[in-house]
Design an enzyme around this catalytic site. Structure first.
Site, PDB file in Angstrom:
ATOM      1  CD  GLU A   9      -1.540  -2.072   2.299  1.00 11.13           C
ATOM      2  OE1 GLU A   9      -0.361  -2.448   2.297  1.00 11.13           O
ATOM      3  OE2 GLU A   9      -2.402  -2.505   3.071  1.00 11.13           O
ATOM      4  CG  ASP A 110      -1.536  -2.999   5.892  1.00 12.23           C
ATOM      5  OD1 ASP A 110      -0.332  -3.240   5.683  1.00 12.23           O
ATOM      6  OD2 ASP A 110      -1.961  -1.870   6.183  1.00 12.23           O
ATOM      7  CE1 TYR A 318      -1.466  -3.353   9.216  1.00  9.94           C
ATOM      8  CE2 TYR A 318      -3.177  -4.617  10.324  1.00  9.94           C
ATOM      9  CZ  TYR A 318      -2.795  -3.668   9.395  1.00  9.94           C
ATOM     10  OH  TYR A 318      -3.750  -3.026   8.643  1.00  9.94           O
TER      11      TYR A 318
END
Length: 861
Positions: A9, A110, A318
């Site tokens: 991303e 993600d 994350y």
């Protein structure tokens, strides 16, 4: 050798991943989402009526227009239409071109549902043979995790994509279908959201409780005792005659004081026991947001922005997760670190395991450092705030795998006639995880050792008057905790929720506390009545569970949406009806006895997105020439009165009550001689009271401001972002902000274009602007490009002919420091003055210069 394409991303993430992949991989970024549902302006029947014939504005055609604007059709099995986001055409063209040249494409977005959806959109847009695509998922951007992920590739999980899509469709339906109703019934510019409206309700409900709260008096008794070895002990009176002791007036407490002073005090019980406090769990998204707010003072938005940076740079796992799970690999590393740096005494025999919360989604890991050996970050890519957040995460993770804190708890019970006195304290016997989280270390004084049956002697009995307090207002941290507790939203949405409800003007933050605005209260009341399910806490939490079931392939996404839309559309149709037929109530203006100073008609109380104000009833005149547009701003007392923390003072304040419904009243300033009290149930209740007198008003109410550009007067206005002064000259349009302390901001410079100075991040050029932090360069294409930087002094010297007198002196500052480093313009917020500093390799050198007595004085640290 043919290469493979890896798509992520963000450019920062791509850069970090590129370090761990070989030359046979091309890593590219989509820079977030590449497409979204078709988005159009909401249809307004009244506004567009003159352009449409009667048949076209029938209900069915209104639905067709609305469906086209939403990009989804709930009446046709949820057909949807996506479009490429503006500005992403070039990125998509590049990705398509590279995709045609490579042998394989890895979608490494993600690992949450949003990332899964982005991967699916990329696959759909790029097109081609499905076997050419693989899904790669990793929890941290380290060499170990990246290599492991590329050895275990998979496919896009369409169940998770459907769960994300169902949430998106539901939110789009609520926003696009309720908003036109709110415009018609309440005020223009309003919107509703499936989750945001529930968050507003939480704050509005708390606001109502606080405003309706009536403090109650009670007393506490502190008894100072002396032991036989002359040591003092302070104890609280907790019970009288085996019932909880809570005197409600001075007479009751005086009786108790007299009784205790005449009594013998005998130790009934002296108890010592060992207790343990288990280490806190590693952070999940919500607890990270709460801790960063409480310990570092960061907003939820700032915390998530910094955490994103730390993740993309490879420093943490994350950051969007609601799981406390830790991998065996991470536990093994941290246990080894604890043993090496703190010793075996601090290492539990078995790893500390934390059960996941009931609302947890997929089994992601908790938020932790990628490498426990990195205690402090030494990187120019991250600022001091990011480094502080990393330290917070590092400490929490390390502490989570350490031994419990060991305490010795002491409880003493003393009898004085029919009164029971108690005191409890605890002593730290072993620090355990507090060795890391020093700020949570408990320090307690020690009791003298007392024998059961021994006598203590009264030194002093001190009564203290108290008043009950209302529940506290929500901070960002406590609001996130409340959302999590009620199962509303997800970790990835908390930041957006807290930002959106402020941006919409439904709530505001003052001194880190949420206050419900009047429009937020009205909206909550209307939605509660007309859309009871939508704004119900349990319904919203239940919907989150249903979305989880979609992700787990237990429920189909279309079935979930059909079930939701059937009930929602029924409530929507009912709400559209007139109030007499049970529809949503209108936001009617409430007439008052105050005459309009222009046309002498009555002024009425009106609420808009900008707040509560008085509007002339002559505005409704159908003849535009006779329409009176006079308004009077109402300033809430809370805008300049400091909150009274002393509950005794609060209890003595005169609480205004509505004569019609007995509800509390909101108080406003009109001017220095007139206040207006409005029923909190307005506009449903027409109650109001005027109060005449001589009042201390805010500075800006008593000042006449002259426009520095055209020299006309400026008048006070209230906008979505607060109060400000605007020039009465419509051509001028000059404005001045009102600062939080009530002062009027200084005039700002007009933007100065510097087309010769080009931006690095885009094709734009710089404009010199002035903000609350002094002058700065910003891209001329703002907000498309948000690039900003400090001006170099040499640039101001080069273009000094463009500088106004106010900042001309900056062009006489030193261009370089004593070591040849270039100097930049900085701003001291406390002194509100500019100064000069130098940087080397992106870091301040410690050299600076200030302008004193018409000359520059150099300061070396």
């Amino acid at each position: 050798m043919q290469k493979s394409l890896v798509i992520v991303e963000s450019p920062a993430k791509a850069k970090t991943i590129n370090q761990y992949l070989g030359s046979e991989y091309i890593v590219k970024s989509s820079i977030g989402h590449i497409r979204d549902l078709t988005k159009g302006k909401l249809y307004n029947k009244e506004k567009n009526k003159k352009f449409l014939n009667e048949n076209f504005i029938e209900k069915t055609n209104e639905n067709k227009i609305l469906i086209k604007q939403m990009g989804i059709d709930p009446y046709q099995n949820w057909k949807f239409e996506y479009h490429i986001l503006p500005g992403k055409e070039k990125i998509i063209s590049e990705l398509k071109y590279i995709a045609n040249q490579v042998k394989h494409i890895y979608l490494a977005t993600d690992l949450d549902r949003e990332g899964e959806a982005i991967a699916w959109h990329l696959k759909e847009v790029i097109g081609g043979d499905s076997s050419k695509f693989s899904r790669v998922v990793f929890n941290e951007i380290t060499q170990h995790s990246i290599q492991k992920a590329f050895k275990n590739v998979g496919h896009i999980n369409m169940n998770r994509v459907h769960a994300q899509q169902a949430r998106r469709f539901m939110d789009r339906i609520v926003g696009y279908m309720i908003s036109p109703l709110l415009w018609k019934k309440i005020a223009r510019g309003l919107s509703a959201g499936r989750v945001q409206s529930v968050a507003v309700r939480i704050i509005a409900d708390r606001e109502s409780i606080i405003k309706n709260f009536v403090p109650e008096e009670y007393w506490k008794l502190d008894v100072s005792l002396i032991s036989q070895d002359k040591k003092k002990i302070n104890m609280d009176v907790t019970h009288y005659n085996n019932k909880k002791f809570r005197p409600i007036n001075e007479n009751e407490v005086s009786f108790a004081v007299e009784k205790i002073q005449k009594s013998s005090c005998i130790v009934k019980n002296y108890e010592e026991k060992i207790s343990y406090l288990k280490a806190p769990a590693p952070f999940i998204t919500s607890t990270l947001q709460q801790s960063a707010s409480l310990r570092l003072g960061f907003s939820v938005k700032k915390t998530m922005f910094l955490a994103q940076k730390l993740y993309e740079e490879g420093y943490i796992t994350y950051m969007r997760t609601d799981s406390n799970y830790l991998s065996e690999y991470a536990i093994k590393k941290v246990r080894k670190y604890i043993k090496s740096n703190y010793g075996s005494n601090y290492l539990p025999k078995e790893p500390n395991i934390y059960s996941n919360e009931k609302h947890s989604q997929e089994a992601h890991e908790a938020i932790r450092p990628s490498d426990i050996k990195i205690k402090n970050i030494d990187s120019d890519h991250l600022n001091s705030s990011a480094k502080k957040l990393y330290e917070l995460i590092w400490n929490q993770f390390l502490a989570s795998q350490m031994k419990s804190v060991k305490y010795k708890s002491i409880t003493v019970t003393v009898l004085a006639d029919m009164f029971k006195l108690q005191k409890s304290e605890r002593i730290v016997m072993f620090q355990g995880w507090n060795k890391v989280l020093i700020e949570e270390k408990n320090v307690f004084s020690q009791f003298p050792i007392l024998q059961t049956g021994s006598q203590l002697f009264i030194n002093k009995v001190t009564p203290s008057q108290k008043f009950t307090k209302p529940p506290p207002r929500f901070s960002e941290a406590s609001l996130v905790r409340e959302l999590e507790k009620k199962g509303i939203g997800r970790p990835s949405t908390y930041s957006a929720i807290t930002s959106k409800i402020q941006d919409r003007g439904y709530v505001k933050i003052k001194k880190n506390k949420f206050y419900a605005e009047k429009m937020g209260e009205i909206l909550t009341i209307r939605l509660k009545k007309s859309f009871s399910n939508l704004i119900d806490y349990n319904f919203t939490a239940h919907m989150e569970k249903k979305l989880d079931q979609v992700a787990e392939n237990k429920v189909t996404w279309r079935y979930l949406l059909d079930d939701f839309f059937k009930k929602f559309s029924e409530q929507l149709e009912q709400a559209k009806k007139s109030p007499e037929e049970g529809g949503m109530e209108l936001n009617n203006i409430v007439p008052t006895s105050l005459n309009c100073p222009i046309c002498c008609k009555k002024m009425g109380i009106k609420t808009a997105i900008t707040g509560v104000f008085l509007s002339c009833l002559g505005y409704n005149n159908t003849d535009n020439k006779k329409r009176c547009k006079k308004t009077i701003n109402l300033i809430t007392l809370n805008d300049f009165n400091k909150e009274q923390d002393n509950q005794k003072k609060i209890s003595l304040q005169l609480i205004q009550k509505c004569d019609i419904c007995n509800m509390y009243m909101d108080s406003y300033f009109i001017n220095e001689k007139l206040k207006l009290h409005i029923c909190a149930n307005n506009p449903s209740c027409s109650g109001y009271k005027f109060e005449k007198g001589v009042f201390k008003s805010p500075i800006y109410l008593s000042k006449t401001i002259q426009c520095e550009k055209c020299y006309n007067n400026m008048k006070l206005k209230i906008g979505p972002f607060g109060k400000f002064f605007t020039c009465i000259n419509k051509i001028c349009k000059n404005t001045r902000k009102i600062l939080p302390n009530g002062e009027i901001s200084d005039p700002k410079l007009e933007p100065i274009p510097f087309p010769e100075l080009l931006c690095k991040q885009s094709d734009a050029w710089f404009v010199l602007r002035e903000g609350i932090s002094g002058i700065f360069f910003a891209a001329n294409t703002f907000p498309k490009s948000r690039e900003t930087r400090s001006p170099f002094v040499e640039e101001l010297v080069r273009f000094q002919h463009l500088l106004p007198e106010k900042i001309y002196y900056l062009s006489s500052a030193p261009v370089i420091d004593n070591y040849g480093n270039k100097t930049i313009v900085c701003f001291d917020k406390k002194k509100k003055t500019h100064y000069i500093a130098s940087k080397k390799d992106g870091k301040f050198t410690g050299w600076s210069a200030v302008f004193i007595d018409q000359k520059w004085c150099v300061i070396n640290k």
